[in-house]
Design a protein around this motif. Structure first.
Motif, mmCIF file in Angstrom:
data_model
loop_
_atom_site.group_PDB
_atom_site.id
_atom_site.type_symbol
_atom_site.label_atom_id
_atom_site.label_comp_id
_atom_site.label_asym_id
_atom_site.label_seq_id
_atom_site.Cartn_x
_atom_site.Cartn_y
_atom_site.Cartn_z
ATOM 1 N N UNK A 243 9.828 -1.256 7.837
ATOM 2 C CA UNK A 243 10.096 -1.923 6.558
ATOM 3 C C UNK A 243 11.343 -2.774 6.694
ATOM 4 N N UNK B 231 10.763 -7.257 2.016
ATOM 5 C CA UNK B 231 10.146 -8.495 2.491
ATOM 6 C C UNK B 231 8.918 -8.205 3.340
ATOM 7 N N UNK B 232 9.000 -7.134 4.135
ATOM 8 C CA UNK B 232 7.904 -6.842 5.053
ATOM 9 C C UNK B 232 7.640 -5.348 5.112
ATOM 10 N N UNK B 233 6.381 -4.987 5.179
ATOM 11 C CA UNK B 233 6.003 -3.591 5.392
ATOM 12 C C UNK B 233 4.824 -3.603 6.347
ATOM 13 N N UNK B 234 4.935 -2.871 7.435
ATOM 14 C CA UNK B 234 3.831 -2.882 8.389
ATOM 15 C C UNK B 234 3.678 -1.512 9.032
#
Lengths: 437, 465
Positions: free
Chosen positions: B35, B43-46
């Motif tokens: 994260x 901004x980002x979650x993967x």
């Protein structure tokens, strides 16, 4: 192997509005010698599946190397990740372009037809050849590396694309030594055609160049006209390539902001992004977002023509993507500094007291991509009365990348695809600051 | 999905069918989450799943390696067979595999797989809020969180057959302080070799967030550091990075076996001042660099590298043990199945001494107090290093004086060991990611506060006292 149709339909049912899969398969072979013996033999075959999905307007990513992973697991991961995202960037899954370039030439089956034992033999021969060139050659490392990559992209907008490319490197490093000094250098040939991977004159040139650098010393601090060899100039272009990325321009992190259509370099300098460059494993007819890649003249005779865009940054500037959306961000595929007409020797003819720079170190820390300033440890040769003279080391070349672009006097005709993935000829620039003694 | 015993035995037999005297199968199945938060917004979650098998064969000192994530038996047997083609000679019989031994240490209590994304993000927001609210000078805070659960299974022709599950959690907090167009950053990266019990039970994430913000503010208001040669007191935790980079790597068999290390052939010799004892301990319970087994299946160990200044042990993997005619030390590690393993550090630290930090400062009339170290680089050939000081203060008349920024320490790995003249009792460790030939792996660094009698300090503000 996962059924993408099934993945798409289950994802849509679960409330994911758009899905894209990107399957990448890499096969590699590395053969390395150390002191004349086979030191490393490595083969690999790895496939990875990147999945992105838009859920309630938020983009989530999932990557798996298990190509039989239960679809339900992938979908729940995407949804859980999308739920926590706050970013207001509007994600896009692309429906596709009218046309994509044919790119069959990027895969050369001839590389596969050479037997593994011949490739091992080539490394051993290169190792022996280098070692026997001169008694001052102390240590030799030789490497053959070969890779192929195939990619497939499919999405719920109906886009379906694939491409593959391969290439090989023949690499060598030598350490030479005399009574007073020890020097090392490396070089490589990069090609997808086995016929290009010739040991001679590659080995002779490498040993000669390294021997010539024995006894290298700093020169007096001052300003010197400089001719960068293809590798040195490629390193600079590579270190500063981020200034062409539209997302950096939009975030106020690029010194090219507001300079579109303006002269940023001398008439002599032209830089293109060539997505279908032969022999480059990076070459592709489409980017990771499914946009057709295009041949772009970023800088033409010193004029800045375009930035590099992905879908999101293009939308912000109200333009079309240039097909440079890679790895969730922006990247050029193959930057090429256009060649000139004369040889590097001819470029030096009227240099009375200058430098031929063959190596730059520390581009990671010594280049400020925001200001464009660089200060790099360098080595090479003095140019005296138009010819190469004594070797030089432990000097620092300092300047500014945009200043350097304006200072380009002439580019040579010896273009080479270098290990940093940039293709460049030797480049002569007006005097730059050099720190030495 | 790790491989069945029968298939493992088939792969080992296939690999050794032409003359290899050693075969090793490494299976991995890893789930990870990442994260990124900027200014309190995610901004980002993967998420990702890494899964594959690495097969290594050896004959004498020569080895070959192959890896793949095509895990059907036919593909794997073909890979083993292709690798076997490299060898010819006398056929060696592998030892049969017995019961698979399961690692019983470094257990995970709250698995990263069982914590919701929302709860993970809530932890990040706590860190963001604490750092942001520390001071109005804090202009921006970025937080990232990563976790992973890695299952490994290793089987070798020598009969090693082991498995374990390794948990890792880590958060990076970066605070940026700004004033009049100038910016300074401060960072913390708390993490552990366990599950979310680390964040939920062991520590208060706010403490780390505030520490990051405090460094950023202090450095923003600090003066430029004066340069010159002077005594330097390097405090505990990440201060150990200098030993790790400038000395530790030279004690790995990877460089020792090829005579590329300044410490090659120096076992039993004095390589450091008598108050220096250095340890690499892969057995610390739930340590960031700990494991039950190394990545060749040997039990992890506690290795005393330097005992009161005398070099007592290298860190040795199986293949280099053959070259060096010594025993492996359980030191072999790799990032994933995509790397052949080799000798690497685990949790490496200089052991505690008998002074206190207060005594060391009081005994230093003039010098630099490097409270926190940052990143740096080492020339592996010479051992010359250059490290940034991320939080520094001048020492004047035996007292900590004004904060200084922009300091760097310039020295040589083998020389600095002899110049350590005081060692405190406040040993503590910190986490890092260590990159080398077998990939990027979690590794702890550590030390108590110690004094280097003289070292070059790089700084922008002249050389005057």
């Amino acid at each position: 192997m996962m059924n993408f149709k099934q993945l798409f339909s289950q994802a849509l049912q679960a409330g994911i509005s758009d899905v894209q899969v990107f399957l990448s398969g890499s096969k590699e072979m590395n053969i390395e010698s150390y002191e004349g013996k086979l030191d490393r033999y490595e083969i690999s075959d790895v496939s990875g599946l990147s999945i992105k999905g838009i859920y309630h307007g938020k983009l989530a990513n999932y990557y798996t190397e298990n190509l039989n992973q239960p679809i339900a697991e992938i979908i729940s991961n995407l949804i859980e990740n999308a739920k926590v995202i706050d970013s207001t960037d509007e994600p896009i899954i692309y429906a596709g372009d009218k046309e994509y370039a044919k790119a069959d030439q990027l895969y050369n089956p001839k590389l596969d037809q050479v037997d593994v034992s011949d490739k091992i033999e080539k490394v051993k021969t290169l190792d022996n050849t280098l070692k026997n060139k001169d008694p001052r050659v102390m240590t030799v490392q030789a490497l053959y590396a070969e890779g192929s990559r195939s990619v497939t992209l499919e999405n719920t907008k109906g886009l379906k694309l694939s491409s593959k490319a391969n290439a090989a490197d023949l690499f060598a490093e030598v350490i030479v030594k005399n009574d007073v000094d020890q020097r090392n250098q490396f070089d490589l040939i990069h090609s997808s055609d086995p016929a290009d991977l010739e040991i001679e004159p590659f080995a002779t040139n490498l040993v000669q160049n390294t021997l010539r650098s024995l006894g290298a010393k700093p020169i007096a601090t001052g300003e010197y006209a400089i001719v960068f060899n293809p590798t040195a100039f490629s390193l600079l272009v590579s270190a500063f390539q981020g200034i062409f990325h539209a997302d950096n321009v939009q975030k106020n992190l690029s010194l090219l902001k507001g300079k579109l259509g303006e002269k940023i370099g001398s008439d002599q300098i032209s830089i293109v992004d060539d997505p279908l460059l032969r022999h480059s494993m990076r070459s592709r007819p489409f980017d990771d977002e499914g946009v057709a890649t295009t041949y772009k003249e970023l800088v033409k005779n010193g004029m800045l023509n375009t930035y590099l865009y992905n879908l999101v940054s293009a939308k912000k500037d109200n333009v079309s993507s240039t097909g440079n959306g890679f790895g969730g961000s922006t990247s050029a595929l193959n930057l090429v500094v256009k060649a000139g007409n004369r040889t590097p020797e001819q470029l030096m003819i009227d240099v009375d007291n200058g430098l031929y720079i063959t190596e730059l170190q520390g581009t990671h820390a010594g280049c400020d991509s925001i200001s464009g300033d660089f200060s790099l440890q360098a080595s090479g040769f003095v140019i005296k009365n138009g010819e190469l003279a004594e070797p030089v080391a432990l000097i620092t070349v300092a300047g500014n990348f945009l200043g350097l672009m304006k200072d380009v006097v002439e580019v040579a005709n010896d273009t080479k695809l270098t290990y940093v993935g940039v293709m460049s000829p030797s480049v002569r620039v007006r005097p730059q600051k050099v720190s030495g003694l | 999905m790790l491989l069945e015993k029968k298939l493992l035995e088939t792969l080992i037999a296939t690999g050794m069918a032409t003359g290899a005297d050693f075969a090793e199968i490494f299976c991995e199945n890893k789930t990870a989450h990442n994260f990124q938060m900027i200014g309190g917004l995610v901004e980002k979650a993967s998420a990702s799943k890494i899964q594959g098998v690495g097969i290594r064969l050896a004959q004498g000192f020569e080895s070959v390696y192959g890896f793949s994530n095509h895990l059907d038996p036919d593909s794997l047997i073909e890979l083993a067979g292709n690798l076997a083609k490299s060898f010819t000679g006398e056929i060696h019989a592998p030892k049969p595999l017995g019961e698979c031994e399961k690692g019983s240490h470094h257990l995970i209590k709250i698995s990263p797989l069982s914590v919701s994304q929302a709860d993970k993000v809530a932890l990040m927001k706590r860190a963001h809020t604490a750092a942001k609210n520390y001071d109005p000078l804090i202009q921006q805070v970025t937080v990232s969180l990563g976790d992973s659960v890695q299952e490994v299974l290793i089987a070798t022709s020598e009969g090693r057959y082991v498995t374990e599950t390794r948990g890792r959690v880590r958060m990076y907090i970066n605070a940026i302080a700004g004033k009049d167009g100038m910016m300074q950053t401060g960072g913390e990266g708390p993490g552990s070799g366990k599950g979310y019990e680390y964040f939920l039970e062991d520590i208060h994430i706010e403490d780390y967030a505030i520490s990051a913000a405090k460094v950023a503010k202090t450095m923003l208001l600090a003066d430029e550091c004066p340069g010159g040669v002077m005594p330097v007191v390097i405090d505990n935790r990440f201060g150990g990075v200098i030993f790790h980079e400038a000395c530790g790597h030279s004690l790995e068999a990877t460089s020792v076996a090829k005579n590329a290390s300044v410490f090659s052939g120096k076992l039993g010799e004095r390589i450091a001042s008598p108050i220096v004892t250095a340890i690499d301990d892969g057995t610390i319970e739930n340590g960031w660099g700990s494991a039950n087994f190394d990545d060749e299946g040997y039990p992890q160990q506690r290795r005393v590298l330097i005992d009161k200044g005398i070099l007592t042990s290298y860190m040795i993997d199986f293949l280099n043990a053959r070259r060096m005619k010594q025993q492996p030390t359980g030191s072999s590690r790799r990032e994933s199945y995509k790397y052949a393993p080799t000798s690497r550090m685990s949790n490496t630290y200089i052991d505690k001494g008998e002074s206190t930090l207060a005594e060391i400062i009081a005994n230093t009339p003039y010098g630099l107090y490097a409270k926190k170290m940052g990143g740096g680089s080492v020339n592996p050939g010479s051992g010359d290093f250059n490290f940034a000081v991320s939080e520094g203060y001048m020492i004047r008349d035996g007292k900590i004086a004004e904060a200084v920024r922009g300091a760097s320490l310039v020295g040589n790995g083998s020389e600095i060991l002899h110049k350590i003249d005081m060692v405190a009792d406040n040993l503590d460790r910190d986490r890092g990611m260590c990159g080398s030939v077998s990939g990027s792996i979690p590794a702890d660094v550590g030390q108590p506060a110690l004094r280097v009698s003289s070292i070059t300090v790089g700084g922008k503000k002249g050389g005057a006292k």
